[in-house]
Design a protein around this motif. Structure first.
Motif, PDB file in Angstrom:
ATOM      1  N   GLY A   1       1.488   9.109  -5.680  1.00 12.70           N
ATOM      2  CA  GLY A   1       1.664  10.757  -5.755  1.00 12.70           C
ATOM      3  C   GLY A   1       2.718  11.698  -6.338  1.00 12.70           C
ATOM      4  O   GLY A   1       2.940  12.239  -6.864  1.00 12.70           O
TER       5      GLY A   1
ATOM      6  N   GLN B   1       0.365  -1.736  -0.256  1.00  9.69           N
ATOM      7  CA  GLN B   1      -0.626  -0.387   0.273  1.00  9.69           C
ATOM      8  C   GLN B   1       1.205   1.843  -0.331  1.00  9.69           C
ATOM      9  O   GLN B   1       0.542   2.356  -0.996  1.00  9.69           O
ATOM     10  CB  GLN B   1      -1.130  -0.100   0.853  1.00  9.69           C
ATOM     11  N   LYS B   2       1.658   1.101   0.634  1.00 11.67           N
ATOM     12  CA  LYS B   2       2.353   2.656   0.904  1.00 11.67           C
ATOM     13  C   LYS B   2       3.331   2.591  -0.745  1.00 11.67           C
ATOM     14  O   LYS B   2       3.899   3.872  -1.004  1.00 11.67           O
ATOM     15  CB  LYS B   2       4.225   2.191   1.983  1.00 11.67           C
TER      16      LYS B   2
ATOM     17  N   ARG C   1      -3.569  10.170   2.997  1.00 12.84           N
ATOM     18  CA  ARG C   1      -3.920   9.154   2.790  1.00 12.84           C
ATOM     19  C   ARG C   1      -4.423   8.782   3.929  1.00 12.84           C
ATOM     20  O   ARG C   1      -5.943   7.634   4.075  1.00 12.84           O
ATOM     21  CB  ARG C   1      -3.701   8.094   1.922  1.00 12.84           C
TER      22      ARG C   1
ATOM     23  N   TYR D   1       0.742   3.563  -3.023  1.00 13.01           N
ATOM     24  CA  TYR D   1       0.229   5.728  -3.048  1.00 13.01           C
ATOM     25  C   TYR D   1       1.222   6.413  -3.231  1.00 13.01           C
ATOM     26  O   TYR D   1       1.052   7.971  -3.345  1.00 13.01           O
ATOM     27  CB  TYR D   1      -0.587   5.705  -1.217  1.00 13.01           C
TER      28      TYR D   1
ATOM     29  N   PHE E   1       1.299  12.770   0.517  1.00 14.01           N
ATOM     30  CA  PHE E   1       0.410  11.812  -0.238  1.00 14.01           C
ATOM     31  C   PHE E   1      -0.324  10.650   1.166  1.00 14.01           C
ATOM     32  O   PHE E   1      -1.125  10.985   1.377  1.00 14.01           O
ATOM     33  CB  PHE E   1       0.286  11.219  -0.742  1.00 14.01           C
TER      34      PHE E   1
ATOM     35  N   GLN F   1      -7.687   9.856   5.210  1.00 16.85           N
ATOM     36  CA  GLN F   1      -8.740   9.682   4.609  1.00 16.85           C
ATOM     37  C   GLN F   1      -9.405   8.226   5.154  1.00 16.85           C
ATOM     38  O   GLN F   1     -10.281   8.161   5.093  1.00 16.85           O
ATOM     39  CB  GLN F   1      -8.792   9.861   2.900  1.00 16.85           C
ATOM     40  N   ILE F   2      -8.556   7.339   5.631  1.00 24.17           N
ATOM     41  CA  ILE F   2      -9.050   6.080   5.781  1.00 24.17           C
ATOM     42  C   ILE F   2      -8.985   5.822   6.884  1.00 24.17           C
ATOM     43  O   ILE F   2     -10.580   4.996   7.200  1.00 24.17           O
ATOM     44  CB  ILE F   2      -7.569   4.599   4.997  1.00 24.17           C
TER      45      ILE F   2
END
Length: 287
Positions: free
Chosen positions: A45, A37-38, A95, A41, A91, A98-99
């Motif tokens: 970005g 995931q890192k 993110r 994302y 970012f 946001q999650i």
């Protein structure tokens, strides 16, 4: 210890805890991305930031005939790398936030449904433990198996079956949720349950208050949606305008590569970033 001696670093909150019955419980206040995931994302970005950096600062160092030189390629790589790296790093926490916020909103909505079902069960004459069992059965029909509220109800029922005080289970749920409404309900429930108060009235009142707050929040979101859309459009406008100018008018776009053009572009970018964050603060209305 000296004046400039660093103190101990704050401990990192775990993403999961163990309940009194050894069930894994979720800490809704934090979220730790997995390595894939890192990477994903960060690349998103980096790609967006690098493209914007190239759009605003690309093409510097052209020769007198407008052809790229070695300096042009070096500077293009530099600006794409720097802006992409900054955007990718910035970012990731955005993110994560946001999650976490999305997860809390979902849990809060599910908690309201739990209170509604709990109020109905208590109104039918069931005691508190049996009411939670009935609520779990009702919500299993409404939500998927991995829904947050179903997992929390399973923790509560497991604790009750092992003689753990239900008010302690709710207090733990409120602490992990990081949601004021759930924390307040757990505190009021604990006091009322231990003092022999009317649990039914407490749950009904909490459900009504929570429903009113969510309706107010939805109304506010509806009102500010247009403003948020306008804000996002204003953020994209400089990028779109510069892109159109560079595609449609090469002569005019050459002015962006001069010292004055670079300075003006940098100042404009800083102003738009500041305006964007100020706008987010103004539109972030909490209930």
């Amino acid at each position: 210890m000296g004046l400039f001696t660093k103190g101990p670093k704050p401990e990192k909150q775990p993403q999961y805890y163990q309940s009194a019955t050894n069930m894994r419980t979720l800490n809704y206040k934090v979220y730790y991305m997995s390595l894939p995931q890192k990477i994903l994302y960060f690349l998103i970005g980096f790609g967006v930031g690098g493209a914007v950096g190239y759009l605003f600062y690309g093409g510097i160092g052209l020769d007198e005939f407008g052809n790229p030189t070695m300096t042009t390629y070096v500077l293009n790589t530099f600006f794409v790398g720097v802006t992409g790296l900054i955007a990718g790093i910035k970012f990731l926490p955005i993110r994560v936030s946001q999650i976490i916020q999305k997860r809390k909103r979902k849990l809060n909505s599910q908690f309201r449904d739990m209170l509604e079902a709990l109020n109905t069960s208590l109104g039918a004459g069931k005691n508190v433990p049996d009411s939670f069992k009935a609520v779990h059965g009702d919500l299993k029909v409404q939500y998927e198996e991995d829904a947050f509220i179903l997992n929390e109800l399973e923790v509560i029922l497991s604790g009750v079956a092992n003689n753990v005080a239900i008010e302690d289970l709710l207090e733990d749920f409120g602490h992990r949720s990081g949601i004021d409404d759930i924390v307040s309900f757990a505190n009021v429930f604990q006091i009322c349950f231990r003092m022999g108060g009317n649990i039914k009235d407490v749950i009904r009142a909490t459900h009504e208050i929570l429903t009113d707050k969510m309706e107010i929040r939805e109304e506010i979101d509806t009102v500010v949606t247009a403003s948020k859309t306008e804000q996002n459009i204003m953020v994209m406008m400089p990028i779109a305008i510069v892109g159109m100018l560079k595609m449609l008018s090469p002569e005019l776009s050459a002015n962006f590569t001069t010292v004055t053009g670079i300075a003006s572009t940098t100042v404009a970018i800083v102003l738009f970033i500041v305006a964007h964050y100020v706008g987010k603060m103004v539109l972030n209305i909490k209930v």
